[in-house]
Design a protein around this motif. Sequence first.
Motif, PDB file in Angstrom:
ATOM      1  N   ARG A 171      59.900 -52.580 123.494  1.00 19.21           N
ATOM      2  CA  ARG A 171      60.715 -53.790 123.551  1.00 19.21           C
ATOM      3  C   ARG A 171      59.678 -55.110 123.634  1.00 19.21           C
ATOM      4  N   VAL A 172      59.643 -56.028 122.622  1.00 19.72           N
ATOM      5  CA  VAL A 172      58.645 -57.169 122.809  1.00 19.72           C
ATOM      6  C   VAL A 172      59.461 -58.397 123.494  1.00 19.72           C
ATOM      7  N   LEU A 173      58.845 -58.610 124.784  1.00 20.83           N
ATOM      8  CA  LEU A 173      59.562 -59.554 125.732  1.00 20.83           C
ATOM      9  C   LEU A 173      59.076 -60.943 125.312  1.00 20.83           C
ATOM     10  N   GLN A 174      57.975 -61.026 124.957  1.00 14.19           N
ATOM     11  CA  GLN A 174      57.276 -62.494 124.507  1.00 14.19           C
ATOM     12  C   GLN A 174      56.323 -62.698 123.647  1.00 14.19           C
ATOM     13  N   THR A 175      56.107 -63.631 122.966  1.00 20.04           N
ATOM     14  CA  THR A 175      54.791 -63.832 122.215  1.00 20.04           C
ATOM     15  C   THR A 175      54.624 -64.885 122.211  1.00 20.04           C
ATOM     16  N   SER A 176      53.298 -65.200 122.255  1.00 21.68           N
ATOM     17  CA  SER A 176      52.713 -66.475 122.347  1.00 21.68           C
ATOM     18  C   SER A 176      51.260 -66.622 121.636  1.00 21.68           C
ATOM     19  N   PRO A 177      50.884 -67.864 120.957  1.00 17.79           N
ATOM     20  CA  PRO A 177      49.664 -67.976 120.567  1.00 17.79           C
ATOM     21  C   PRO A 177      48.797 -68.254 121.476  1.00 17.79           C
ATOM     22  N   ARG A 222      56.878 -54.299 126.210  1.00 15.76           N
ATOM     23  CA  ARG A 222      57.173 -53.189 127.290  1.00 15.76           C
ATOM     24  C   ARG A 222      57.671 -51.907 126.296  1.00 15.76           C
ATOM     25  N   ARG A 223      57.133 -50.731 127.106  1.00 14.53           N
ATOM     26  CA  ARG A 223      57.581 -49.469 126.395  1.00 14.53           C
ATOM     27  C   ARG A 223      58.773 -48.801 127.421  1.00 14.53           C
ATOM     28  N   GLU A 224      59.646 -48.271 126.621  1.00 17.90           N
ATOM     29  CA  GLU A 224      60.815 -47.734 127.300  1.00 17.90           C
ATOM     30  C   GLU A 224      61.116 -46.052 126.998  1.00 17.90           C
ATOM     31  N   LEU A 225      61.097 -45.493 127.871  1.00 19.94           N
ATOM     32  CA  LEU A 225      61.437 -43.922 127.693  1.00 19.94           C
ATOM     33  C   LEU A 225      62.618 -43.537 128.444  1.00 19.94           C
ATOM     34  N   PRO A 226      63.565 -43.467 127.385  1.00 19.08           N
ATOM     35  CA  PRO A 226      65.253 -43.147 127.986  1.00 19.08           C
ATOM     36  C   PRO A 226      65.272 -41.926 128.572  1.00 19.08           C
ATOM     37  N   ASP A 227      64.653 -40.792 128.198  1.00 19.38           N
ATOM     38  CA  ASP A 227      64.986 -39.775 128.800  1.00 19.38           C
ATOM     39  C   ASP A 227      63.799 -39.172 129.823  1.00 19.38           C
ATOM     40  N   GLY A 228      62.967 -40.358 130.479  1.00 21.45           N
ATOM     41  CA  GLY A 228      62.096 -40.068 131.549  1.00 21.45           C
ATOM     42  C   GLY A 228      60.660 -39.819 130.729  1.00 21.45           C
ATOM     43  N   GLY A 229      59.967 -38.685 131.229  1.00 20.49           N
ATOM     44  CA  GLY A 229      58.905 -38.258 130.586  1.00 20.49           C
ATOM     45  C   GLY A 229      57.393 -38.764 131.229  1.00 20.49           C
ATOM     46  N   ALA A 230      56.552 -38.286 130.487  1.00 21.04           N
ATOM     47  CA  ALA A 230      55.335 -38.667 130.960  1.00 21.04           C
ATOM     48  C   ALA A 230      54.776 -40.043 130.679  1.00 21.04           C
ATOM     49  N   ARG A 231      54.396 -40.757 131.623  1.00 20.80           N
ATOM     50  CA  ARG A 231      53.765 -42.392 131.745  1.00 20.80           C
ATOM     51  C   ARG A 231      52.430 -42.018 131.586  1.00 20.80           C
ATOM     52  N   PRO A 232      52.062 -42.927 130.286  1.00 21.56           N
ATOM     53  CA  PRO A 232      50.443 -42.789 129.939  1.00 21.56           C
ATOM     54  C   PRO A 232      49.739 -43.764 130.837  1.00 21.56           C
ATOM     55  N   ASN A 233      48.705 -43.437 130.872  1.00 21.66           N
ATOM     56  CA  ASN A 233      47.630 -44.398 131.542  1.00 21.66           C
ATOM     57  C   ASN A 233      47.113 -45.378 130.669  1.00 21.66           C
ATOM     58  N   ALA A 234      46.350 -46.452 130.990  1.00 23.11           N
ATOM     59  CA  ALA A 234      45.992 -47.495 130.196  1.00 23.11           C
ATOM     60  C   ALA A 234      45.236 -46.776 128.861  1.00 23.11           C
ATOM     61  N   ALA A 235      44.365 -46.077 128.883  1.00 27.11           N
ATOM     62  CA  ALA A 235      43.584 -45.365 127.875  1.00 27.11           C
ATOM     63  C   ALA A 235      44.593 -44.543 126.716  1.00 27.11           C
ATOM     64  N   GLN A 236      45.463 -44.044 127.362  1.00 26.29           N
ATOM     65  CA  GLN A 236      46.735 -43.255 126.571  1.00 26.29           C
ATOM     66  C   GLN A 236      47.536 -44.291 125.803  1.00 26.29           C
ATOM     67  N   PHE A 237      47.849 -45.567 126.605  1.00 20.78           N
ATOM     68  CA  PHE A 237      48.553 -46.455 125.984  1.00 20.78           C
ATOM     69  C   PHE A 237      47.974 -47.041 124.937  1.00 20.78           C
ATOM     70  N   LYS A 238      46.516 -47.285 124.941  1.00 25.01           N
ATOM     71  CA  LYS A 238      45.790 -47.895 123.849  1.00 25.01           C
ATOM     72  C   LYS A 238      45.799 -47.176 122.494  1.00 25.01           C
ATOM     73  N   GLN A 239      45.555 -45.643 122.897  1.00 19.52           N
ATOM     74  CA  GLN A 239      45.650 -44.854 121.762  1.00 19.52           C
ATOM     75  C   GLN A 239      46.976 -44.631 121.223  1.00 19.52           C
ATOM     76  N   LEU A 240      48.118 -44.827 121.980  1.00 20.53           N
ATOM     77  CA  LEU A 240      49.491 -44.795 121.345  1.00 20.53           C
ATOM     78  C   LEU A 240      49.654 -46.091 120.375  1.00 20.53           C
ATOM     79  N   VAL A 241      49.060 -47.054 120.708  1.00 21.30           N
ATOM     80  CA  VAL A 241      49.232 -48.134 119.960  1.00 21.30           C
ATOM     81  C   VAL A 241      48.384 -48.241 118.589  1.00 21.30           C
ATOM     82  N   VAL A 242      47.110 -47.437 118.924  1.00 24.85           N
ATOM     83  CA  VAL A 242      46.255 -47.331 117.356  1.00 24.85           C
ATOM     84  C   VAL A 242      47.046 -46.094 116.795  1.00 24.85           C
ATOM     85  N   SER A 243      47.878 -45.257 117.057  1.00 22.70           N
ATOM     86  CA  SER A 243      48.397 -44.338 116.365  1.00 22.70           C
ATOM     87  C   SER A 243      49.526 -45.126 115.825  1.00 22.70           C
TER      88      SER A 243
END
Length: 99
Positions: free
Chosen positions: A79-85, A1-22
């Motif tokens: 924040r990683v909430l859960q992992t599983s194989p 889960r991503r957290e934005l403490p000061d609000g801000g822009a909420r990325p869409n799914a494509a922007q989120f994927k780009q954020l992970v790659v970045s």
Amino acid sequence: RRELPDGGARPNAAQFKQLVVSALRELHGEVGAALPVDVLTYEEKTLSAILRVISSGFVKLWSALTLLGFYQNRRCAFRVLQTSPFLLALAGNSRELVL
């Protein structure tokens, strides 16, 4: 889960994927950016996602996400909430199971 403490822009799914790659590219270079990561689900409202990565790339993904501190010049944190194989294990919480 991503957290934005000061609000801000909420990325869409494509922007989120780009954020992970970045994040992977920033910490692990082009080898990290080439890591196959799939966004299985993404909820823009809660900024929660389920990511799939091969087991050999798990540590690289986790480290890249937890060390990322900014998105579009604003503070953010993952924040990683859960992992599983096993994907099915993420469907519910066994501690909340009512028999």
